[in-house]
Design an enzyme around this catalytic site. Sequence first.
Site, PDB file in Angstrom:
ATOM      1  N   GLU A 168       0.850  -1.204   0.000  1.00 58.95           N
ATOM      2  CA  GLU A 168       0.000   0.000   0.000  1.00 58.95           C
ATOM      3  C   GLU A 168       0.884   1.252   0.000  1.00 58.95           C
ATOM      4  O   GLU A 168       2.008   1.217   0.508  1.00 58.95           O
ATOM      5  CB  GLU A 168      -0.881   0.023   1.254  1.00 58.95           C
ATOM      6  CG  GLU A 168      -2.289  -0.487   1.055  1.00 58.95           C
ATOM      7  CD  GLU A 168      -3.188   0.452   0.263  1.00 58.95           C
ATOM      8  OE1 GLU A 168      -2.680   1.320  -0.478  1.00 58.95           O
ATOM      9  OE2 GLU A 168      -4.406   0.313   0.388  1.00 58.95           O
ATOM     10  N   ASP A 169       0.363   2.320  -0.537  1.00 57.59           N
ATOM     11  CA  ASP A 169       1.075   3.594  -0.425  1.00 57.59           C
ATOM     12  C   ASP A 169       0.746   4.257   0.910  1.00 57.59           C
ATOM     13  O   ASP A 169       1.627   4.802   1.573  1.00 57.59           O
ATOM     14  CB  ASP A 169       0.762   4.525  -1.601  1.00 57.59           C
ATOM     15  CG  ASP A 169      -0.724   4.729  -1.805  1.00 57.59           C
ATOM     16  OD1 ASP A 169      -1.506   3.806  -1.487  1.00 57.59           O
ATOM     17  OD2 ASP A 169      -1.126   5.796  -2.294  1.00 57.59           O
ATOM     18  N   ASP A 225      -4.970   5.051   5.748  1.00 54.08           N
ATOM     19  CA  ASP A 225      -5.576   6.257   6.307  1.00 54.08           C
ATOM     20  C   ASP A 225      -6.697   5.819   7.257  1.00 54.08           C
ATOM     21  O   ASP A 225      -6.440   5.506   8.418  1.00 54.08           O
ATOM     22  CB  ASP A 225      -6.103   7.063   5.111  1.00 54.08           C
ATOM     23  CG  ASP A 225      -6.252   8.529   5.394  1.00 54.08           C
ATOM     24  OD1 ASP A 225      -6.453   8.888   6.555  1.00 54.08           O
ATOM     25  OD2 ASP A 225      -6.182   9.324   4.445  1.00 54.08           O
ATOM     26  N   PHE A 235      -2.972  16.039   4.472  1.00 53.99           N
ATOM     27  CA  PHE A 235      -3.144  15.438   3.147  1.00 53.99           C
ATOM     28  C   PHE A 235      -1.799  15.412   2.433  1.00 53.99           C
ATOM     29  O   PHE A 235      -1.126  16.432   2.321  1.00 53.99           O
ATOM     30  CB  PHE A 235      -4.158  16.245   2.332  1.00 53.99           C
ATOM     31  CG  PHE A 235      -4.685  15.479   1.160  1.00 53.99           C
ATOM     32  CD1 PHE A 235      -5.820  14.694   1.283  1.00 53.99           C
ATOM     33  CD2 PHE A 235      -4.033  15.527  -0.061  1.00 53.99           C
ATOM     34  CE1 PHE A 235      -6.291  13.959   0.203  1.00 53.99           C
ATOM     35  CE2 PHE A 235      -4.499  14.796  -1.146  1.00 53.99           C
ATOM     36  CZ  PHE A 235      -5.633  14.015  -1.013  1.00 53.99           C
ATOM     37  N   ARG A 260       1.017  12.777  -8.696  1.00 48.75           N
ATOM     38  CA  ARG A 260       1.587  11.438  -8.471  1.00 48.75           C
ATOM     39  C   ARG A 260       3.065  11.397  -8.854  1.00 48.75           C
ATOM     40  O   ARG A 260       3.836  10.608  -8.329  1.00 48.75           O
ATOM     41  CB  ARG A 260       0.838  10.376  -9.300  1.00 48.75           C
ATOM     42  CG  ARG A 260      -0.583  10.103  -8.847  1.00 48.75           C
ATOM     43  CD  ARG A 260      -1.070   8.798  -9.478  1.00 48.75           C
ATOM     44  NE  ARG A 260      -2.531   8.699  -9.499  1.00 48.75           N
ATOM     45  CZ  ARG A 260      -3.272   8.174  -8.534  1.00 48.75           C
ATOM     46  NH1 ARG A 260      -2.701   7.739  -7.438  1.00 48.75           N
ATOM     47  NH2 ARG A 260      -4.586   8.100  -8.641  1.00 48.75           N
TER      48      ARG A 260
END
Length: 176
Positions: A96-97, A100, A149, A162
């Site tokens: 996963e990046d 959250d 964020f 990205r």
Amino acid sequence: MEQPEVLITRDQIRERVAELAAQLREDYRDKNPVLVGVLKGSFIFMSDIVRALDIPLGVDFISVSSYGREMESSGEIELLQDLKTTVKGRDVLVIEDIVDTGICLNFVLHTLHQKKPASVKVCTLLDKPSSRKNPVKIDYTGFTIPDKFVVGYGLDFDEQYRYLPDVCFLDTESQS
Ligand code: PRP
């Protein structure tokens, strides 16, 4: 467009990826694991981890629906693209990046466990524990970050940013 402020530099990422890969190499040597990238945000981290690992392994990808703010509380989420690899009896490592709320990862783990793999573990570049709604066990974490964020190194805001080589804070208020 506003230039986001760097949170984690490309050098810090490179160093941490090497450390994670060294640990994963020890744990997965001779296991021929399947690395499962959760699209799309994980694609850069996944490619760096795979190259740094330098052991026999398979790769595959899974895609789940994004959800808007209003959907987070309900946790509604669906499978958009399933694995092409048969993982029954294999050791699976989810890449996963960011974790959250944990809603996405919980859904992915539930989906994977139904396929009866030998093991499933999770490696995430970023963990934002302050936003968690669904508790989830993470086995390998790159960086724990505050409740802001972030974009870059595969992570987006509305499909932008990205490409940034660093992980950056984005003031989403100023973007609308
Ligand atoms: C992001 C990220 C994780 C997920 C984490 O994906 O890549 O998969 O959200 O959030 P959660 O812990 O709150 O579930 P996103 O839905 O933005 O899609 P993308 O990866 O294609 O950008």
